[in-house]
Design an enzyme around this catalytic site. Structure first.
Site, PDB file in Angstrom:
ATOM      1  N   GLY A 193      16.500 -13.080   1.823  1.00 23.77           N
ATOM      2  CA  GLY A 193      15.898 -12.395   0.674  1.00 23.77           C
ATOM      3  C   GLY A 193      16.894 -11.570  -0.116  1.00 23.77           C
ATOM      4  O   GLY A 193      18.108 -11.629   0.104  1.00 23.77           O
ATOM      5  N   TYR A 206       1.654  -2.450  -2.747  1.00 21.83           N
ATOM      6  CA  TYR A 206       3.023  -2.302  -2.231  1.00 21.83           C
ATOM      7  C   TYR A 206       3.206  -0.887  -1.662  1.00 21.83           C
ATOM      8  O   TYR A 206       3.694  -0.708  -0.542  1.00 21.83           O
ATOM      9  CB  TYR A 206       4.000  -2.545  -3.387  1.00 21.83           C
ATOM     10  CG  TYR A 206       5.462  -2.448  -3.033  1.00 21.83           C
ATOM     11  CD1 TYR A 206       6.069  -3.392  -2.222  1.00 21.83           C
ATOM     12  CD2 TYR A 206       6.247  -1.422  -3.555  1.00 21.83           C
ATOM     13  CE1 TYR A 206       7.427  -3.310  -1.930  1.00 21.83           C
ATOM     14  CE2 TYR A 206       7.597  -1.341  -3.270  1.00 21.83           C
ATOM     15  CZ  TYR A 206       8.181  -2.283  -2.460  1.00 21.83           C
ATOM     16  OH  TYR A 206       9.520  -2.200  -2.177  1.00 21.83           O
TER      17      TYR A 206
END
Ligand code: SER
Length: 318
Positions: free
Chosen positions: A11, A143
């Site tokens: 990532g 988030y």
């Protein structure tokens, strides 16, 4: 010597953190954990072992931890803020069910754990100027909800079971290697790509909107230093404010224009990104990180801009 597993090794942060850890601890001692469809390539593949390691699959993580005698887990699996708003259930599954797997496996196998939090763990009623280490955290994004829960659950495992959990609250991370996907701070990466390609940039964030940002080398240094810190000095654990620069779109635009005088930027504000950005700190107070483990960033906006404008063309203008 540490034996490290990086979950999310391909990532945005993982791809560079895995290489930085291998440089310090040796290639064979750092396992790159990835998911199907995001396989490691090039140097990342060749410089050390890699294993399929989905954070939502406790059996797979356990097998990797036992096979490689892992003692430290960097858990970087997450959906960024804008993507998480569209897929809240998946964000929870990866961020919290996944974290639960990691913490349980860490408890059973005596591993230290780093799971980053973020500026996204703060919300609209957090003090925005010099946001303190310990303050109101009532985010209104999924988030943010997962990041506050990450901090609480990580501290809980430390206090209840003695699992050595530590972390930082990342500002927006800017890098010239793997681009981010679906974050609110992504504009501060995208703007360099446009500048380097000689294209006009359309900024989705309103003029005057301040957010904390950090250049990747400093983000990597923080991730490594916090796990090496003397535990007897740590009053806090999950997670430390770290700051290095804070700017609004017009400031980063001016910083780039200094070296690229023809560069142009216009605004087309994205309402979702703007409302998220406005709920986050303008600038964090990172004095606890400075006092408890000697955190000190190297890059300011100008130094980062010079480095980005030097390195990015070598990668994208081949
Ligand atoms: N970079 C993240 C985002 O914008 C914040 O930590 O979602």
């Amino acid at each position: 010597m540490k034996k490290i597993l990086v979950i999310g090794a391909t990532g945005q942060i993982g791809s560079e953190l895995t290489m930085a850890l291998r440089n310090i601890y040796g290639g064979q001692n750092v396992v790159a954990g990835y998911i199907t469809g995001a396989e490691p390539k090039g140097d990342l593949l060749e410089s050390g072992p890699s294993e399929i390691c989905d954070v939502t699959d406790a059996v797979a993580i356990t097998e990797v931890v036992k096979k490689h005698n892992i003692d430290t887990i960097y858990n970087l699996a997450a959906l960024l803020s804008v993507v998480a708003e569209g897929k809240p259930k998946l964000a929870w599954k990866i961020g919290i069910d996944g974290l639960w797997n990691v913490l349980e496996i860490a408890r059973e196998n005596k591993c230290a754990v780093f799971t980053p939090s973020s500026i996204g763990s703060f919300g609209p009623n957090t003090p925005h100027y010099m946001t303190p280490q310990d303050t109101i955290q009532r985010p209104r994004t999924m988030y943010g909800v997962t990041k506050v829960t990450t901090e609480l659950l990580s501290d809980y495992y430390f206090l209840k079971y003695g699992v050595d959990t530590r972390a930082v609250r990342f500002p927006g991370v800017i890098s010239n290697v793997t681009p981010p996907g679906g974050g609110t701070t992504d504009y501060a990466v995208d703007i360099y790509y446009y500048a380097v390609r000689g294209e006009k940039f359309t900024c989705p964030i309103k003029e005057g909107t301040l957010m904390d940002m950090i250049y990747m080398p400093d983000a990597l240094k923080a991730s490594i230093d916090i796990m090496e810190a003397d535990p007897s000095r740590l009053i806090h654990r999950n997670a430390f404010n770290i700051a290095s620069m804070s700017f609004a779109p017009e400031t980063i635009y001016a910083a780039i224009k200094k070296y690229k005088p023809d560069f142009e930027m216009v605004y087309d504000v994205d309402p979702l990104k703007q409302s998220i950005a406005e709920s986050w700190p303008d600038i964090m107070d990172d004095s606890c990180a400075r006092n408890e483990w000697d955190w000190k960033p190297v890059y300011d906006l100008d130094a980062m801009t010079r480095d980005m404008l030097e390195k990015l063309p070598l990668r994208i203008l081949k």
